[in-house]
Design a protein around this motif. Structure first.
Motif, PDB file in Angstrom:
ATOM      1  N   LEU A 189       0.805  -1.217   0.000  1.00  0.00           N
ATOM      2  CA  LEU A 189       0.000   0.000   0.000  1.00  0.00           C
ATOM      3  C   LEU A 189       0.840   1.271   0.000  1.00  0.00           C
ATOM      4  N   GLY A 190       1.871   1.302   0.844  1.00  0.00           N
ATOM      5  CA  GLY A 190       2.708   2.500   0.956  1.00  0.00           C
ATOM      6  C   GLY A 190       3.320   2.887  -0.372  1.00  0.00           C
ATOM      7  N   THR A 191       3.899   1.899  -1.064  1.00  0.00           N
ATOM      8  CA  THR A 191       4.518   2.194  -2.359  1.00  0.00           C
ATOM      9  C   THR A 191       3.461   2.514  -3.421  1.00  0.00           C
ATOM     10  N   ALA A 192       2.258   1.952  -3.264  1.00  0.00           N
ATOM     11  CA  ALA A 192       1.165   2.298  -4.195  1.00  0.00           C
ATOM     12  C   ALA A 192       0.826   3.780  -4.062  1.00  0.00           C
ATOM     13  N   TYR A 193       0.792   4.284  -2.828  1.00  0.00           N
ATOM     14  CA  TYR A 193       0.501   5.710  -2.613  1.00  0.00           C
ATOM     15  C   TYR A 193       1.617   6.587  -3.175  1.00  0.00           C
ATOM     16  N   ILE A 194       2.865   6.189  -2.925  1.00  0.00           N
ATOM     17  CA  ILE A 194       4.002   6.960  -3.455  1.00  0.00           C
ATOM     18  C   ILE A 194       3.910   7.009  -4.984  1.00  0.00           C
ATOM     19  N   HIS A 195       3.636   5.857  -5.576  1.00  0.00           N
ATOM     20  CA  HIS A 195       3.499   5.736  -7.034  1.00  0.00           C
ATOM     21  C   HIS A 195       2.355   6.622  -7.536  1.00  0.00           C
ATOM     22  N   GLY A 196       1.223   6.591  -6.818  1.00  0.00           N
ATOM     23  CA  GLY A 196       0.061   7.381  -7.220  1.00  0.00           C
ATOM     24  C   GLY A 196       0.280   8.877  -7.082  1.00  0.00           C
ATOM     25  N   ILE A 197       0.926   9.291  -5.988  1.00  0.00           N
ATOM     26  CA  ILE A 197       1.156  10.722  -5.730  1.00  0.00           C
ATOM     27  C   ILE A 197       1.994  11.343  -6.848  1.00  0.00           C
ATOM     28  N   LYS A 198       2.966  10.569  -7.329  1.00  0.00           N
ATOM     29  CA  LYS A 198       3.852  11.070  -8.406  1.00  0.00           C
ATOM     30  C   LYS A 198       3.056  11.519  -9.620  1.00  0.00           C
ATOM     31  N   HIS A 199       1.929  10.847  -9.848  1.00  0.00           N
ATOM     32  CA  HIS A 199       1.130  11.131 -11.041  1.00  0.00           C
ATOM     33  C   HIS A 199      -0.102  12.006 -10.739  1.00  0.00           C
ATOM     34  N   ALA A 200      -0.288  12.355  -9.481  1.00  0.00           N
ATOM     35  CA  ALA A 200      -1.474  13.138  -9.096  1.00  0.00           C
ATOM     36  C   ALA A 200      -1.307  14.600  -9.483  1.00  0.00           C
ATOM     37  N   THR A 201      -2.312  15.153 -10.133  1.00  0.00           N
ATOM     38  CA  THR A 201      -2.248  16.568 -10.517  1.00  0.00           C
ATOM     39  C   THR A 201      -3.091  17.441  -9.584  1.00  0.00           C
ATOM     40  N   LYS A 246      -3.951  16.976   2.272  1.00  0.00           N
ATOM     41  CA  LYS A 246      -3.251  17.916   1.402  1.00  0.00           C
ATOM     42  C   LYS A 246      -2.120  17.119   0.767  1.00  0.00           C
ATOM     43  N   LYS A 247      -1.905  17.321  -0.508  1.00  0.00           N
ATOM     44  CA  LYS A 247      -0.966  16.464  -1.237  1.00  0.00           C
ATOM     45  C   LYS A 247       0.425  16.433  -0.606  1.00  0.00           C
ATOM     46  N   GLU A 248       0.936  17.612  -0.245  1.00  0.00           N
ATOM     47  CA  GLU A 248       2.300  17.657   0.296  1.00  0.00           C
ATOM     48  C   GLU A 248       2.395  16.983   1.672  1.00  0.00           C
ATOM     49  N   VAL A 249       1.276  16.983   2.403  1.00  0.00           N
ATOM     50  CA  VAL A 249       1.220  16.321   3.716  1.00  0.00           C
ATOM     51  C   VAL A 249       1.302  14.807   3.536  1.00  0.00           C
ATOM     52  N   LEU A 250       0.521  14.296   2.577  1.00  0.00           N
ATOM     53  CA  LEU A 250       0.546  12.850   2.315  1.00  0.00           C
ATOM     54  C   LEU A 250       1.935  12.410   1.853  1.00  0.00           C
ATOM     55  N   GLU A 251       2.560  13.217   1.012  1.00  0.00           N
ATOM     56  CA  GLU A 251       3.914  12.880   0.540  1.00  0.00           C
ATOM     57  C   GLU A 251       4.876  12.726   1.709  1.00  0.00           C
ATOM     58  N   LYS A 252       4.848  13.683   2.610  1.00  0.00           N
ATOM     59  CA  LYS A 252       5.759  13.652   3.760  1.00  0.00           C
ATOM     60  C   LYS A 252       5.474  12.454   4.662  1.00  0.00           C
ATOM     61  N   LEU A 253       4.196  12.168   4.889  1.00  0.00           N
ATOM     62  CA  LEU A 253       3.822  11.058   5.771  1.00  0.00           C
ATOM     63  C   LEU A 253       4.197   9.705   5.190  1.00  0.00           C
ATOM     64  N   VAL A 254       3.904   9.516   3.918  1.00  0.00           N
ATOM     65  CA  VAL A 254       4.192   8.220   3.287  1.00  0.00           C
ATOM     66  C   VAL A 254       5.694   7.937   3.321  1.00  0.00           C
ATOM     67  N   GLN A 255       6.493   8.977   3.086  1.00  0.00           N
ATOM     68  CA  GLN A 255       7.942   8.788   3.085  1.00  0.00           C
ATOM     69  C   GLN A 255       8.493   8.503   4.484  1.00  0.00           C
ATOM     70  N   SER A 256       7.762   8.920   5.529  1.00  0.00           N
ATOM     71  CA  SER A 256       8.262   8.723   6.896  1.00  0.00           C
ATOM     72  C   SER A 256       7.780   7.416   7.520  1.00  0.00           C
ATOM     73  N   CYS A 257       6.843   6.730   6.863  1.00  0.00           N
ATOM     74  CA  CYS A 257       6.252   5.520   7.452  1.00  0.00           C
ATOM     75  C   CYS A 257       7.009   4.263   7.039  1.00  0.00           C
ATOM     76  N   LYS A 258       7.207   3.390   8.007  1.00  0.00           N
ATOM     77  CA  LYS A 258       7.962   2.147   7.767  1.00  0.00           C
ATOM     78  C   LYS A 258       7.053   0.907   7.786  1.00  0.00           C
ATOM     79  N   SER A 259       5.856   1.054   8.323  1.00  0.00           N
ATOM     80  CA  SER A 259       4.987  -0.112   8.553  1.00  0.00           C
ATOM     81  C   SER A 259       4.391  -0.652   7.262  1.00  0.00           C
ATOM     82  N   LYS A 260       3.886  -1.865   7.370  1.00  0.00           N
ATOM     83  CA  LYS A 260       3.207  -2.513   6.246  1.00  0.00           C
ATOM     84  C   LYS A 260       1.803  -2.934   6.686  1.00  0.00           C
ATOM     85  N   GLY A 261       0.962  -3.233   5.703  1.00  0.00           N
ATOM     86  CA  GLY A 261      -0.344  -3.833   5.985  1.00  0.00           C
ATOM     87  C   GLY A 261      -1.241  -2.996   6.881  1.00  0.00           C
ATOM     88  N   TYR A 262      -1.871  -3.683   7.806  1.00  0.00           N
ATOM     89  CA  TYR A 262      -2.896  -3.116   8.678  1.00  0.00           C
ATOM     90  C   TYR A 262      -2.372  -1.932   9.502  1.00  0.00           C
TER      91      TYR A 262
END
Length: 240
Positions: free
Chosen positions: A78-90, A171-187
């Motif tokens: 999920l985490g990498t899916a969000y990172i991947h998605g954010i890159k393409h989000a306008t 907010k897009k920039e908030v999600l970017e910062k959070l996703v990059q700081s998170c280490k957990s997986k799954g639930y």
């Protein structure tokens, strides 16, 4: 400017060919009625059931400005899916939600209104406050979910009532910062996002939502998920 706000919906999918046309139709309907600009980014992780083919058909119907396809070859989390998605989000705002119809797009307008009320950095849908609720779960799953949430509240005091939910507006920039700081997986991933948001001093609004268990397909919360959750909780407790 408020009128220029655009909302990018990230939809990670894996074997959701029955659900995808319905969730996309509901999203298009909700955004069209509310008048907000939007795009739906489908991140399919190599679904063997033909989800991507369905997504391509939907793109033909709604156009490639509204339905953006960003598939990956295999299941990468999920985490990498969000990172991947954010890159393409306008959009300047990002909505994350499940594609399996457990989250109803009708609540997105309430998320947006709540965000504007307090200029919140993120708005989280909560099943445990106000008129929120869970439908289609047996008593065991309800107890596990409530219990997990309660233990987390006691240990981490996150300042949000629903930590493991995955229906949120950022907010897009908030999600970017959070996703990059998170280490957990799954639930645990969604929970860590809220904990880190508090650490960074981001503001959190909440909207009561009703959550309906998967309409089609298998639910993924099993014994292993509970073990991973407990392990992740201990990690967060030790690092926050």
């Amino acid at each position: 400017m408020e009128s220029r706000d655009k909302y990018s919906v990230l939809l990670p999918t894996y074997n959701e060919k029955e659900n995808l046309p319905i969730i996309v139709w509901l999203l298009v309907k909700a955004f069209t009625e509310s008048g907000y600009d939007f795009e739906i980014i489908v991140i399919d992780d190599g679904s063997p059931d033909g989800t991507l083919d369905v997504a391509k058909q939907l793109q033909t119907i709604y156009g490639d400005k509204k339905i953006v396809l960003r598939p990956r070859e295999k299941k990468l989390g999920l985490g990498t899916a969000y990172i991947h998605g954010i890159k393409h989000a306008t959009g300047n705002f990002v909505v994350i939600m499940d594609a399996d119809l457990s989250h109803h797009p009708k609540f997105i307008k309430e998320f947006i209104n709540r965000q504007k009320e307090g200029n919140y950095d993120l708005v989280s849908g909560t099943r445990y406050s106000g008129f929120g609720g869970v439908y289609g779960w047996d008593i065991k799953r309800k107890i596990i979910s409530r219990g997990a949430n309660y233990v987390t509240q006691v240990l981490l005091r996150p300042g949000a009532s629903d930590l493991t939910g995955s229906f949120r507006l950022y907010k897009k920039e908030v999600l970017e910062k959070l996703v990059q700081s998170c280490k957990s997986k799954g639930y645990v991933f969604q929970m860590e996002m809220i904990i880190r948001a508090r650490q960074f001093g981001f503001t959190i609004g909440e909207v009561p939502i009703s959550f309906v268990d998967r309409v089609y397909g298998e639910s993924k919360l099993g014994g292993n998920e509970i073990y991973q959750f407990a392990k992740g909780l201990i990690y967060l407790f030790a690092t926050t």
